[in-house]
Every structure is written in structure tokens, then in C-alpha cells.
Enzyme design. Structure first.
Site, PDB file in Angstrom:
ATOM      1  N   LYS A 148       5.408  35.259  -5.715  1.00  0.00           N
ATOM      2  CA  LYS A 148       4.486  35.637  -4.718  1.00  0.00           C
ATOM      3  C   LYS A 148       3.528  36.733  -5.498  1.00  0.00           C
ATOM      4  O   LYS A 148       2.163  36.503  -5.116  1.00  0.00           O
ATOM      5  CB  LYS A 148       5.211  36.542  -3.899  1.00  0.00           C
TER       6      LYS A 148
ATOM      7  N   ARG B 125       7.695  43.638  -0.438  1.00  0.00           N
ATOM      8  CA  ARG B 125       8.528  42.743  -0.489  1.00  0.00           C
ATOM      9  C   ARG B 125       8.760  42.230  -1.773  1.00  0.00           C
ATOM     10  O   ARG B 125       8.468  42.425  -2.836  1.00  0.00           O
ATOM     11  CB  ARG B 125       7.520  41.454  -0.169  1.00  0.00           C
TER      12      ARG B 125
ATOM     13  N   GLY C 149      14.084  33.918   2.115  1.00  0.00           N
ATOM     14  CA  GLY C 149      14.509  34.745   3.010  1.00  0.00           C
ATOM     15  C   GLY C 149      15.947  35.342   2.409  1.00  0.00           C
ATOM     16  O   GLY C 149      16.645  36.096   3.113  1.00  0.00           O
TER      17      GLY C 149
ATOM     18  N   MET D 226      16.067  37.565  -0.122  1.00  0.00           N
ATOM     19  CA  MET D 226      15.901  39.105  -0.378  1.00  0.00           C
ATOM     20  C   MET D 226      15.407  39.816   0.613  1.00  0.00           C
ATOM     21  O   MET D 226      15.067  39.423   1.778  1.00  0.00           O
ATOM     22  CB  MET D 226      15.400  39.330  -1.733  1.00  0.00           C
TER      23      MET D 226
ATOM     24  N   ARG E 151       2.164  29.595  -2.214  1.00  0.00           N
ATOM     25  CA  ARG E 151       3.035  29.139  -3.344  1.00  0.00           C
ATOM     26  C   ARG E 151       2.992  27.417  -3.174  1.00  0.00           C
ATOM     27  O   ARG E 151       2.705  26.814  -2.175  1.00  0.00           O
ATOM     28  CB  ARG E 151       4.334  29.746  -3.149  1.00  0.00           C
TER      29      ARG E 151
ATOM     30  N   HIS F  64      13.706  29.075   9.168  1.00  0.00           N
ATOM     31  CA  HIS F  64      14.857  29.256   7.767  1.00  0.00           C
ATOM     32  C   HIS F  64      15.356  27.752   7.658  1.00  0.00           C
ATOM     33  O   HIS F  64      15.502  27.252   6.738  1.00  0.00           O
ATOM     34  CB  HIS F  64      15.623  30.322   7.898  1.00  0.00           C
TER      35      HIS F  64
ATOM     36  N   ARG G  94      34.825  -3.342 -21.751  1.00  0.00           N
ATOM     37  CA  ARG G  94      35.839  -2.102 -22.333  1.00  0.00           C
ATOM     38  C   ARG G  94      37.294  -2.912 -22.418  1.00  0.00           C
ATOM     39  O   ARG G  94      37.588  -3.297 -21.357  1.00  0.00           O
ATOM     40  CB  ARG G  94      35.692  -0.961 -21.744  1.00  0.00           C
TER      41      ARG G  94
ATOM     42  N   GLU H  81      35.263   9.332 -27.251  1.00  0.00           N
ATOM     43  CA  GLU H  81      35.809  10.334 -26.163  1.00  0.00           C
ATOM     44  C   GLU H  81      37.042  11.275 -26.530  1.00  0.00           C
ATOM     45  O   GLU H  81      37.486  11.773 -25.735  1.00  0.00           O
ATOM     46  CB  GLU H  81      36.257   9.506 -24.916  1.00  0.00           C
TER      47      GLU H  81
ATOM     48  N   SER I 225      29.735   4.379 -27.573  1.00  0.00           N
ATOM     49  CA  SER I 225      29.205   4.732 -26.240  1.00  0.00           C
ATOM     50  C   SER I 225      30.300   6.216 -25.780  1.00  0.00           C
ATOM     51  O   SER I 225      31.228   6.144 -25.974  1.00  0.00           O
ATOM     52  CB  SER I 225      29.852   3.761 -25.118  1.00  0.00           C
TER      53      SER I 225
ATOM     54  N   GLY J 192      32.039   8.242 -23.944  1.00  0.00           N
ATOM     55  CA  GLY J 192      32.858   8.655 -22.929  1.00  0.00           C
ATOM     56  C   GLY J 192      33.167  10.048 -22.495  1.00  0.00           C
ATOM     57  O   GLY J 192      34.113  10.835 -22.790  1.00  0.00           O
ATOM     58  N   THR J 193      31.903  10.300 -21.662  1.00  0.00           N
ATOM     59  CA  THR J 193      32.034  12.061 -21.663  1.00  0.00           C
ATOM     60  C   THR J 193      32.955  12.484 -20.732  1.00  0.00           C
ATOM     61  O   THR J 193      33.421  13.788 -20.464  1.00  0.00           O
ATOM     62  CB  THR J 193      30.541  12.525 -21.422  1.00  0.00           C
ATOM     63  N   ASN J 194      33.609  11.619 -19.730  1.00  0.00           N
ATOM     64  CA  ASN J 194      34.539  12.048 -19.133  1.00  0.00           C
ATOM     65  C   ASN J 194      35.639  12.643 -19.824  1.00  0.00           C
ATOM     66  O   ASN J 194      36.207  13.700 -19.486  1.00  0.00           O
ATOM     67  CB  ASN J 194      35.007  11.062 -18.013  1.00  0.00           C
ATOM     68  N   ASP J 195      36.231  11.786 -20.695  1.00  0.00           N
ATOM     69  CA  ASP J 195      37.268  12.133 -21.394  1.00  0.00           C
ATOM     70  C   ASP J 195      37.242  13.197 -22.557  1.00  0.00           C
ATOM     71  O   ASP J 195      37.892  13.709 -22.984  1.00  0.00           O
ATOM     72  CB  ASP J 195      38.199  10.928 -22.011  1.00  0.00           C
TER      73      ASP J 195
ATOM     74  N   CYS K 115      28.599   6.602 -21.194  1.00  0.00           N
ATOM     75  CA  CYS K 115      28.932   5.874 -20.169  1.00  0.00           C
ATOM     76  C   CYS K 115      29.792   6.788 -19.133  1.00  0.00           C
ATOM     77  O   CYS K 115      30.482   6.205 -18.038  1.00  0.00           O
ATOM     78  CB  CYS K 115      29.378   4.708 -20.428  1.00  0.00           C
TER      79      CYS K 115
ATOM     80  N   TYR L  54      20.398   4.677 -24.945  1.00  0.00           N
ATOM     81  CA  TYR L  54      20.746   4.366 -23.480  1.00  0.00           C
ATOM     82  C   TYR L  54      21.635   5.282 -22.638  1.00  0.00           C
ATOM     83  O   TYR L  54      22.553   6.092 -23.174  1.00  0.00           O
ATOM     84  CB  TYR L  54      21.061   2.745 -23.070  1.00  0.00           C
TER      85      TYR L  54
HETATM   86  C1  PEP Z   1      34.924   8.452 -20.144  1.00  0.00           C
HETATM   87  O1  PEP Z   1      35.952   8.892 -20.447  1.00  0.00           O
HETATM   88  O2  PEP Z   1      33.802   8.813 -20.132  1.00  0.00           O
HETATM   89  C2  PEP Z   1      34.792   7.189 -19.472  1.00  0.00           C
HETATM   90  C3  PEP Z   1      33.646   6.358 -19.198  1.00  0.00           C
HETATM   91  O3  PEP Z   1      35.962   6.325 -19.272  1.00  0.00           O
HETATM   92  P1  PEP Z   1      36.973   6.475 -18.019  1.00  0.00           P
HETATM   93  O4  PEP Z   1      36.352   7.476 -16.981  1.00  0.00           O
HETATM   94  O5  PEP Z   1      37.200   5.448 -17.736  1.00  0.00           O
HETATM   95  O6  PEP Z   1      37.984   7.336 -18.761  1.00  0.00           O
HETATM   96 MG    MG Z   2      37.650   7.486 -20.700  1.00  0.00          MG
END
Ligand code: PEP
Ligand code: MG
Length: 916
Positions: free
Chosen positions: A38, A109, A118, A120, A359, A481, A661, A788, A807, A809-812, A874, A894
Site C-alpha cells: 500500500k 492503515r 482485511g 489487519m 495494487r 471480502h 518399476r 528413495e 529417479s 522417489g521422494t515419497n519414500d 517421480c 525431468y
Molecule cells: C516414492 O517413494 O517416491 C515413489 C514414487 O514410490 P512409491 O510412492 O510407490 O513408494
Molecule cells: Mg517409493
């Protein structure tokens, strides 16, 4: 508080205050971090010669100082700097702060770097007391106006600075109670019906209430009022709703807010006064029209609060063409200057126009894309800027469901159309009615779809809005709002539906003039594109883009959003460096992903191919088999399914790469649990219930996620990868014979040591060689691994020797890197996020400092051995824009994400490339 000594030189060298008075400003639009949005834009407007009431901005550094120093201020701020800045305002206007004859009144203000509508606090008409109110009355020749201002000021000051506004919504504001009692006594409905004497009496009662509740008198000294108001603005940076809003919008607490003190201009001084808000283009559709609302004889809050329904800006053209034309000119000046769609607030005081704010305007995803593409065509911005203007998540709005038209038509023919409100946030939503944020949040926990129904929303409702499919309000305009916040959240919203009467006490919503009543828990459907409110459930269906891309039921030329979407995607593809793949296990998923622009499959989870029909039985038979023969019998049943599935998937993907896989089932996901399931399976595979139960008990694992899964399965039972590799290579050979070249990428899961990979790779190569020999067809294939397990990440130089690709495996990797169960962390992550332990859920957006670091180390180590090592991601993070940016910076080849997130990943990758 003594009168300050203006002539004392300031001793603190640091500049904490930036004036915009006397026709120029000390700040400009680039100084948002210091002056807040502002303040920076007020300075910019003053600099480009727009009519801005004079004032000054106390910088965000004062806010951070305030919190770092037990809520105290830099030396001399109140003694010298603020009075000196006020003096400039006084000089420009020829008024004086606290002067009983010709008082200067100011607004105070908040304004942080990012707009927090809205959230603050604001104080208006500051500087009034029992003397200056008389001065204002004489000077304006309008005693009613002066006392109305004073009444509003005492109330605001009491509510905000003296904190008398109850935080519990069920309790009544003491000032509202006094106001309502007086209205009741007089038998009037509107504030405008109060006489001067009524207002004087109300002010006296307000002051008495303040004394009663605080034990202190309302402060008459304007400097004391100002100090209180500035403190309240800084305190409001950390009020509950601001904190929640910051969390939702990833705004860090350390930014702090600036505080703007500005000369008041009055839109409520008579019929030649007014106030309004406008967008330089339509914020819902992006159309190039001036879109706004105004009210004559009103103060700014009246337009936004939704207490009076404002008029459309076109009506101003008829009522006051001169002011309208001036506004149109300002619209054009601002768009050319900022090269963006702007959101403005203005006030007309005695036929003179003042700009109070500008703004960059919030907009729907559809509008964001349309405005960016249009502004490129108007040569205001480049295509790179167009890409950077659109947040990838906004694309969701183009991909969001709309109502099934037939079902909606039928609902309307059946008389279920209850009313039509304003089409404040496009899209279709259907869900159960809840009348307050807490009930909405509870319902959401029970997995119920929610429509939040409110008379009007206030910032306290954002938690409820965040969990709802859609929001419906009885009052308020397109810039209320509810409308602003819903659009920003990408929520469906119908606002200002005055044909409904909502009764919180009774928990019902009544359609005026009829006996139709809907109650809490009843289904309701709202169309945020048309404003229609329909009783009952109306199925939703795909958006226009989906109709064109996936269903092919609409020709591109008949879908107005298609062209802009397509243009944006073309630009994104021109600049991105990352390839975008998808996670898909079925040909139809692959086809969907291709239409969204996927360039390959980054993860085919083969165990998912066995969820349906008889396959799950064969899969269970294989897992439960107690010897190799039993396993082979089951695997023989699975082989044809696998081969056909791979064939279908390869065919759907054409020449695009496909990563398959090998089996990675944490066993608990596949074993039968109930007695019925066990009996059923026993009958199907010709074993006794006891044998199966015993085997299940043998296989029981305390920690299935860390148990017999991933490459461990194949090392223990090589016949499993043998069957899978056979199916992959046979399918590829069949396609080769049909003239299609496929290069399967065979991926080994859950590797932690290079030895595991080497053993599995050996099984793969041996099987592949023998199938290729059988088939008499040469095909190429790659063997790679998931990264992973943290050990794999930090020994990636060793692992790379046995891998053609990695690749992530960012979940694990997140689960193991953080030691935090991916299935159970819902119990504590909300608290963790609340306490800022993680700004974002680490299973949604990569934990850059920890898991991201593991990825960076792995990428560097892997490429130190194999400079061309192909790297991808992945895990579910692959569709998260922040993670995509991180992957770009880390040099991945990728990202792979779910099909519907492919467009988002394409745009995120382009933005990452342009930003780096
Ligand atoms: C992971 O672990 O990121 C993965 C892609 O494998 P999953 O989710 O099947 O364990
Ligand atoms: Mg996994």
C-alpha cells in the site's frame, strides 16, 4: 502526552518514515519490502501525479523493531519523526492535527509486502475529540457528518485499539449493542436516520462503555490516539486471522507490516461525495472492461463490508461523467505504468477525486491467463513476462469441474433454482450446507464436501473457506471480502445473494417470499460462473479444457478458454528445460497425460496393475505362496496380464520413454485382512483358510514400509523380476515387430546399496537377453534405479556405476530422510506446520534443506561418475511448482507427476527456467 518539539533535529540516522506529501514522495513502487504494498503504491501514484491525499508510511522495519524490542519503538519516532512528517501533511492541506478550528484527520492503515485483504486493522477519522469534532462541524458546515465521523472513530478505536471487539463471534460488540438499542428505541433501521443529538448521545454512551470496560477514559489527545492506533496496526500483524492467512499463503512472519498514516478524505460528507473500488479489467473473466462498484455518501468500508449493496461503475458515468472520465483516464495511466491489471480504491470528496490505493489486482486463474495473453497482444508485456505472471496452481481453475449441463438443466426445470447471486468465483461446486467455519472444518474432516453459507464473510471465516468446495453469501458485492478471498483461493463463490435470508441461530437458509427452507447438512449446488444457487446435489463435470482435451466433446474453436490456455502452454514449452513426464499405470491415464502434454512415463507402479478383478487374487496367491513352485504358478497367471498391460502402455505412449518399476509392494497393502476376504481367497486358490491365515501371520511385519518390499523381493524371489522383465521385453518386441520402436526403462525400487542393484540388474539382463533371443528381435532397454533410501542418495557415485538413470522417489526419501511415516504423519503435521517447523507439508512440497540436499548430493555424486546420467523425480512432489523449480536448479532431466498436474508442471518448469 506533551506537544512534541518539532524543531529538535532527529538523532537516529536511520530513515523509518517515508513521506508522500507536497506533490512528491520519498518512496516508490519498488520499495514494497520496506513500505508494504500500500505504502509503496501510494508513493508511486503520488510520483506519477495522481491525486493522492498526503501522508507518510512508517516502514516495516519499525514493525520488526517493535517485535524485537518488547513492543517498543525506535528512539525519537514519536517525539520527532512522526510529528515532522505530520507537519508536511499539515502544510500541504493548511490544516493542523488536533486544531480545534481546522483539524487534520488521518487514517491509520496496515500494509504488508503481500496484500492480506482485511486481515489487519485500520482506524479512520483519527484526530477527533470533543473539541475537534466541533471544529470539523463548523468547517464542513455539516454537524451530522462530523458527529457521524466521531461516532465511527470512537467505535473503531474502542474495538481495535482498546480491543473491545469480542473475539468470540457469539458475543456482541458493546458498540453495536449501543447502536442497535438506540435504533430500536427510535424505531429506525439505518444509521443515516440518526440525528445529531442521537449521535452525540451514542458517542457519550460509547465513551462510558470504554470507561466501564477499561477503567480509562477515551483518549482525547490526538497524539496519544495516533500512538495507540499505530501500535494496534503493528499488533494486528500477529492477530489470529493474519497468522492463519499468512500460513495459507506462505507469507513469512518476519516480513512485518508497514503503517500508513494519511490525511482523511471523506466520501460521506454529502451527495457529491462517494467512494468506490474498481479493477482495471474484469477480475473474474479477464475481459478488458472497467469493472467496479461505488456508493455515494459512504465511507470506504461500506463498499467492502457488504452492508449496503454498491452500484456498478457504469452508473457513475451517468451520475457524474466528469469524475467517471477522470477515473477512466487513471485506469489507462495505471495500466500503462504498471503494465498489469490494477485494483484501485478511490474517494470523491465534494466532487473531487482522490486515489486511496492501487495494487496489482487479484484475479481468477482464467483471468490471469487471459490478461497475460491479452497484454502480450497489446504489446504491454513480453511472452516471458506473461509466463511469470501466472502462478502454476492457477491453472487448476481452468481444469476445474463445471456442472453437468444436462443435470443442471433438469434441476432448473424441476424448480430447484433458488436464487441468483453474483458470479464472484467461477466453477461449479456441490456439497452440504454449513453455516460457520468451525462446522465446515469438522465436516471436511468427515470427508464431506462443504458449501459454506454466510450472511457475509469476514477474515475470521478463512479457515472455513479454505476447506469448502464453495462459498455462498447473502450480502456483499463483487469486491466484498467473500468475493476477493474466494477468488484468491480459487474457490467457487456466489456472493450477495439477497434473495436468501440466512439465520445462523436456526441453522437455516430461507428463500424470500417462499416457504423453501434449507438446513445445515442439506445438499446445495452453486455456480460461481453464473451466480445460480440450486437446491440439492448437481453432479459436476469437466471444464472446457477437459472437454476439448480429454473428452473431445467440444471443438477448440467453441471453447473460449482453450485458445488462451493453448497459447500459454506453447510459451511454457518454449522456455522450459525440464521434460515433463507422468506417473501412470493404465493406458487411459497415459492418454490423458499425453493430451496434457506429458512427454513420457516417469513411473509405472506395476503393483497397481494388480488391484482389479482376478489379478488381485493371483497377486495375493503369489505373495502368500510358501515355495518357489507356488510362486511360479501364480506368476504364470500374472504374466499375460502384465504383458498386455505393458503393450497397451507402450502403445499409448508411442515413441515416448516409459519407465516401468519392478514390483514394490509393501505387503500389507495387498494381503487380505477380513475373514471374508481370506475365505474368498482360500476358495479361489484352493487352499484352506487355516493355511492362508497361518501364512499371513508368518508374513506379518511390524514395519511393512521398511520390510520385504522393493528390490528385496526380487533378491529373495528372483522369479518375480524374471516374470516382469519377460513381460516388458515381450511387449516391446511385439511392438517392434509391428513397427514401433520402444526403449523400456526398467527401474529397480528401494535400493540402498550398489550390490542390491547389481544383483537385480544381472537378473534383468539375463532375462532380457533370453527373451530377445527367443523373439529374434533386437530391442534396446535401460536399467536404472529409484533413489528413495538416504543411503542410496549419499552413495550415488557407487550406485551410478550400475545404473543408466536415477529417479528420485521422494515419497519414500522424505519418509526415510525425515523418519516420518508417510501414512501417519497427518496426526502431527498440522501442528508442525502451525508451529512453523515446516512451512509446507514435506510430503507435498520438497523439504529443500533436508531431502533436497540428499537429492543434490546424489545428483552431484552420480554425475561425477556418469556425466550424462539421466535424472528424474517421480514422488508426488513432481507436480508441486516449488519442487519443480528445485529440480530445475538441481539439473534434473525431468519431473514426473499425476496426469492432471502436467500443465502445472510445464508452466512451473518454464517459470523456473526464466527465473534462474
Ligand atoms: C516414492 O517413494 O517416491 C515413489 C514414487 O514410490 P512409491 O510412492 O510407490 O513408494
Ligand atoms: Mg517409493
Amino acid at each position: 502526552m506533551p506537544e512534541p518539539d518539532f524543531d529538535k533535529a532527529t538523532s537516529d540516522a536511520k530513515q523509518y518514515i517515508y513521506s508522500f506529501a507536497g506533490g512528491s514522495a520519498e518512496g516508490d513502487a519498488s520499495m514494497k519490502n520496506l513500505l508494504g504494498g500500500k505504502g509503496a503504491n501510494l508513493a508511486e501514484m503520488a510520483n506519477i501525479g495522481l491525486p493522492v491525499p498526503p501522508g507518510f508510511t512508517i516502514s516495516t522495519e519499525v514493525c520488526t523493531y517493535y517485535y524485537d524490542h518488547q513492543k517498543t519503538y525506535p528512539e525519537n519516532l514519536f517525539e520527532q519523526d512522526i510529528p515532522a512528517s505530520l507537519r508536511k501533511v499539515e502544510q500541504e492541506l493548511g490544516k493542523k492535527f488536533g486544531d480545534p478550528e481546522n483539524p487534520l484527520l488521518v487514517s491509520v492503515r496496515s500494509g504488508s509486502r503481500a496484500s492480506m485483504p482485511g486481515m489487519m486493522d485500520t482506524i479512520l477519522n483519527l484526530g477527533l475529540n470533543s473539541e475537534t469534532v466541533e471544529g470539523l462541524s463548523r468547517k464542513s458546515g455539516n454537524a451530522r457528518f462530523a458527529w457521524d465521523c466521531y461516532r465511527r472513530f470512537v467505535q473503531m478505536y474502542g474495538d481495535v485499539v482498546l480491543e473491545l471487539k469480542p473475539t468470540d463471534k457469539k458475543q456482541i460488540d458493546p458498540f453495536e449493542a449501543i447502536l442497535e438499542a438506540k435504533k430500536h428505541e427510535l424505531g429506525i433501521a439505518l444509521d443515516t436516520d440518526f440525528s445529531v443529538d442521537d449521535l452525540k448521545e451514542i458517542v457519550a454512551k460509547y465513551k462510558a462503555a470504554i470507561f466501564e470496560k477499561t477503567g480509562r477514559n477515551f483518549p482525547e489527545n490526538p497524539y496519544e490516539q495516533l500512538k495507540g492506533a499505530i501500535g494496534a496496526v503493528f499488533n494486528s500483524w500477529n492477530n489470529d486471522r493474519a497468522v492463519v492467512y499468512r500460513k495459507l499463503n506462505h507469507i513469512p512472519g518476519y516480513w512485518g507490516t508497514a503503517c500508513n498514516v494519511q490525511a482523511m478524505v471523506f466520501g460521506n460528507m454529502g451527495l457529491d461525495c462517494g467512494t468506490g473500488v474498481a479493477f482495471t479489467r474484469d477480475a473474474a473473466t479477464g475481459d478488458d472492461i472497467f469493472y467496479g462498484e461505488f456508493l455515494m455518501n459512504a465511507q470506504g468500508e461500506d463498499v467492502v463490508a457488504g452492508t449496503r449493496t454498491p452500484l456498478k461503475i457504469e452508473q457513475l458515468k451517468a451520475e457524474n461523467p466528469e469524475i467517471y472520465n477522470q477515473l477512466e483516464d487513471i485506469r489507462s495511466i495505471l495500466e500503462k505504468h504498471y503494465r498489469d491489471m490494477m485494483d484501485i480504491e478511490f474517494t470523491i470528496e465534494s466532487n473531487k477525486l482522490f486515489m486511496l490505493q492501487c495494487r496489482v489486482g487479484k484475479r481468477t486463474g482464467v483471468a490471469a491467463i487471459k490478461i497475460a495473453v491479452d497484454m502480450f497482444n497489446e504489446k504491454l508485456i513480453s511472452e516471458k513476462e506473461a509466463i511469470l505472471r501466472i502462478e502454476p496452481e492457477q491453472l487448476n481453475q481452468l481444469l476445474r469441474p463445471v456442472f453437468d449441463l444436462k443435470a443442471k438443466k433438469q434441476a432448473i426445470e424441476d424448480g430447484r433454482l433458488l436464487a441468483t447471486g453474483l458470479n464472484a468465483g467461477p466453477g461449479a461446486a456441490t456439497g452440504k450446507i454449513y453455516f460457520n467455519a468451525a462446522d465446515a472444518a469438522d465436516a471436511c474432516k468427515r470427508n464431506e464436501p462443504v458449501i459454506l453459507v454466510r450472511i457475509e464473510t469476514s477474515p475470521e471465516d478463512i479457515k472455513g473457506m479454505a476447506v469448502s468446495e464453495g462459498i455462498l453469501t447473502e450480502r456483499g458485492g463483487m469486491t466484498s471480502h467473500a468475493a476477493l478471498v474466494a477468488r484468491q483461493m480459487g474457490k467457487v463463490c456466489v456472493a450477495g445473494c439477497g434473495a436468501l435470508t440466512i439465520d445462523y441461530q436456526k441453522g437455516e437458509m430461507r428463500v424470500n417470499g417462499s416457504d423453501i427452507v434449507l438446513r445445515e447438512g442439506d445438499y446445495l449446488s452453486i455456480d460461481g460462473s453464473t451466480g445460480e444457487v440450486i437446491a440439492g446435489e448437481v453432479p459436476t463435470k469437466n471444464s472446457e479444457i477437459i472437454e476439448v482435451l480429454i473428452d473431445k466433446t467440444l471443438k477448440p474453436e467453441d471453447a473460449p478458454t482453450w485458445a488462451i490456455y493453448n497459447q500459454l502452454m506453447e510459451w511454457a514449452d518454449r522456455y522450459r528445460k525440464l521434460n515433463i513426464r507422468t506417473n501412470a499405470d493404465q493406458p487411459d491415464q497415459a492418454e490423458t497425460a499425453i493430451t496434457f502434454g506429458a512427454e513420457g512415463i516417469g513411473l509405472c507402479r506395476t503393483e497397481h496393475m494388480f488391484f482389479g478383478g482376478e489379478r488381485i487374487d493371483a497377486m495375493r496367491e503369489m505373495i502368500l505362496a510358501d515355495d518357489i513352485e507356488g510362486r511360479k504358478t501364480a506368476l504364470d497367471k500374472l504374466l499375460p496380464y502384465q504383458r498386455d498391460d505393458f503393450y497397451g502402455l507402450f502403445k499409448a505412449m508411442g515413441s515416448r520413454p516409459v519407465t516401468i518399476r519392478l514390483l514394490d509392494p509393501p505387503l500389507h497393502e495387498f494381503l487380505p485382512h477380513t475373514e471374508g476376504e481370506i475365505a474368498d481367497l482360500a476358495a479361489k486358490i484352493g487352499k484352506s483358510v487355516e493355511t492362508i491365515s497361518e501364512r499371513i501371520s508368518d508374513l506379518h511385519e511390524f514395519n511393512p514400509m521398511l520390510g520385504l518390499r522393493g528390490c528385496r523381493l526380487g533378491i529373495l524371489h528372483p522369479e518375480i523380476p524374471v516374470m516382469q522383465v519377460r513381460a516388458i521385453i515381450e511387449a516391446a518386441c511385439r511392438l517392434k515387430k509391428e513397427g514401433h520402436e520402444v526403449v523400456p526403462e526398467i527401474m529397480v525400487p528401494l535400493v540402498s546399496t550398489v550390490k542390491e542393484l547389481e544383483i537385480t540388474a544381472e537378473i534383468i539382463h539375463k532375462t532380457a537377453r533370453s527373451v530377445i533371443a527367443e523373439q529374434g528381435t533386437g530391442i534396446r532397454y535401460l536399467v536404472g534405479t529409484m533413489i528413495e533410501v538416504p543411503r542410496a542418495a549419499i552413495t550415488s557415485d557407487q550406485i551410478a556405476r550400475a545404473a543408466d538413470f536415477f529417479s528420485y522417489g521422494t515419497n519414500d526419501l522424505t519418509q526415510m530422510g525425515l523418519g516420518m511415516s508417510r501414512d501417519d504423519s497427518g496426526q502431527f503435521l498440522p501442528t508442525y506446520q502451525q508451529q512453523d517447523i515446516f512451512a509446507r507439508n514435506p510430503f507435498e512440497s520438497i523439504d529443500i534443506d533436508g531431502v533436497g540436499r540428499l537429492m543434490s548430493i546424489s545428483a552431484k555424486e552420480g554425475r561425477s561418475v556418469k556425466p550424462d546420467l539421466k535424472l528424474g523425480i517421480c514422488g508426488e512432489h513432481g507436480g508441486d511448482p516449488t519442487t519443480v523449480e528445485f529440480c530445475h536448479k538441481t539439473g534434473l532431466n525431468y519431473v514426473s507427476c499425476s496426469p492432471y498436474r502436467v500443465p502445472i508442471a510445464r508452466l512451473a518448469a518454464a517459470r523456473a527456467a526464466l527465473q534462474s
